[in-house]
Design a protein around this motif. Sequence first.
Motif, PDB file in Angstrom:
ATOM      1  N   HIS A 213       0.798  -1.233   0.000  1.00  0.00           N
ATOM      2  CA  HIS A 213       0.000   0.000   0.000  1.00  0.00           C
ATOM      3  C   HIS A 213       0.825   1.276   0.000  1.00  0.00           C
ATOM      4  O   HIS A 213       0.310   2.345   0.345  1.00  0.00           O
ATOM      5  CB  HIS A 213      -0.946   0.064   1.217  1.00  0.00           C
ATOM      6  N   ASP A 237      -1.064  -5.234  -3.545  1.00  0.00           N
ATOM      7  CA  ASP A 237      -1.380  -4.022  -2.771  1.00  0.00           C
ATOM      8  C   ASP A 237      -0.524  -2.835  -3.193  1.00  0.00           C
ATOM      9  O   ASP A 237       0.173  -2.232  -2.364  1.00  0.00           O
ATOM     10  CB  ASP A 237      -1.192  -4.293  -1.279  1.00  0.00           C
ATOM     11  N   PRO A 240      -3.096   2.074  -1.387  1.00  0.00           N
ATOM     12  CA  PRO A 240      -4.235   1.887  -0.486  1.00  0.00           C
ATOM     13  C   PRO A 240      -5.514   1.788  -1.313  1.00  0.00           C
ATOM     14  O   PRO A 240      -5.765   2.619  -2.187  1.00  0.00           O
ATOM     15  CB  PRO A 240      -4.218   3.141   0.382  1.00  0.00           C
ATOM     16  N   SER A 401       1.528   4.997   4.840  1.00  0.00           N
ATOM     17  CA  SER A 401       0.970   3.639   4.906  1.00  0.00           C
ATOM     18  C   SER A 401       2.067   2.649   5.263  1.00  0.00           C
ATOM     19  O   SER A 401       3.148   2.685   4.659  1.00  0.00           O
ATOM     20  CB  SER A 401       0.328   3.264   3.572  1.00  0.00           C
TER      21      SER A 401
END
Length: 402
Positions: A213, A237, A240, A401
């Motif tokens: 993310h 990923d 996000p 993140s």
Amino acid sequence: MKIADARVVVTCPGRNFVTLKITTDDGLTGVGDATLNGRELAVASYLTEHVVPALIGRDAARIEDTWQYLYKGAYWRRGPVTMTAIAAVDTALWDIKGKAAGLPVYQLLGGRSRDGVTVYGHANAETVDEVLTEVGRYTELGYRAVRVQTGVPGLDATYGVGKDKLFYEPADAALPTETAWSTPHYLSHVPEVFRRVREEFGPHLQLLHDVHHRLTPIEAARLGASLEPYALTWMEDPVPAELQEGFRLIRQHTTTPLAVGEVFNSIWDCRQLIQEQLIDYIRTTVVHAGGISHLRRIFDLAALHHVRSGSHGATDLSPVCMAAALHLDISIPNFGLQEYMRHTPETDAVFPHDYRFEDGMLHPGERPGLGVDIDEDLAAQYPYQPAQLPVNRLQDGTVHSW
């Protein structure tokens, strides 16, 4: 077949796990994983205070009715704590139903769609030379797919690189540790890692990478494009996923396959990504996405849109969840890959199970139900230990993140 008892077991054989064990009035038992990494006691409390009292006396055979009762009846729907608690109940009831029928759960889901469940392991190391050794170790163990993570030059710590090569656990302290991140350092490093891995291991080993993310859509697009020569099975990923439209931009710029969803907890979280074919693999899990019943709905939706399964399977999911995942994996038509991080010997002893690894695949076994249990006496010897996930910051101190 009424539910006579339900109890929550919290144990820490190397890391924390929460397990729900349901017993019926005719003596059948079923287990469900309720582990939410770093927030385990929140789920344990939700189950103990709100769910367990409502289960006593209910018909254990009515799995779908119980799922709807817990989901709609709470009014405050979804969220990781609620859906993890529901998943524990749902999984335990499937375990009981399999035992009552005298069949492994996958037979109740339609039987086998394949001979075994192809899994991938985690090759991680600080340097590229060291990670090549780790990839080699996984291929020697029989793995056909390997996730590759290395340290990033200039950073003191990097997600995915652990002290123990087989039993990586990121929840490492009672209060969150803090790590620093640099996107430019990362973007310049990763393509060289995969160039070396492909050069060493050839074109046929399936390779994966977890971004976790940390990028913006245009940064992820740049990374995906730079990795195209190395034919990754997926880039995981990349951004996000709350802003799902961001995946449209990534799709416009790269053909590297995309995987996402380990933090999703309902079909509504992934509906747009699946229906617009913005991803190639959906990584939702039994324990965080409402159990076998709800995860099967997600996989059915994915199958209609050429999206395959790729469920999360790190060490923060107990062997109970892994067993449940395998029964679903082996039965669905659109299976892709299953993550498999091995548990410690202490964890395997607390959760005796029938599934086994062989020739790059996991096999769920033929015992009735899920084929897994919890040794409560042994579990009691490993009390809960506070452990939280790290917090990530950019080099200027901005929270980023993790």
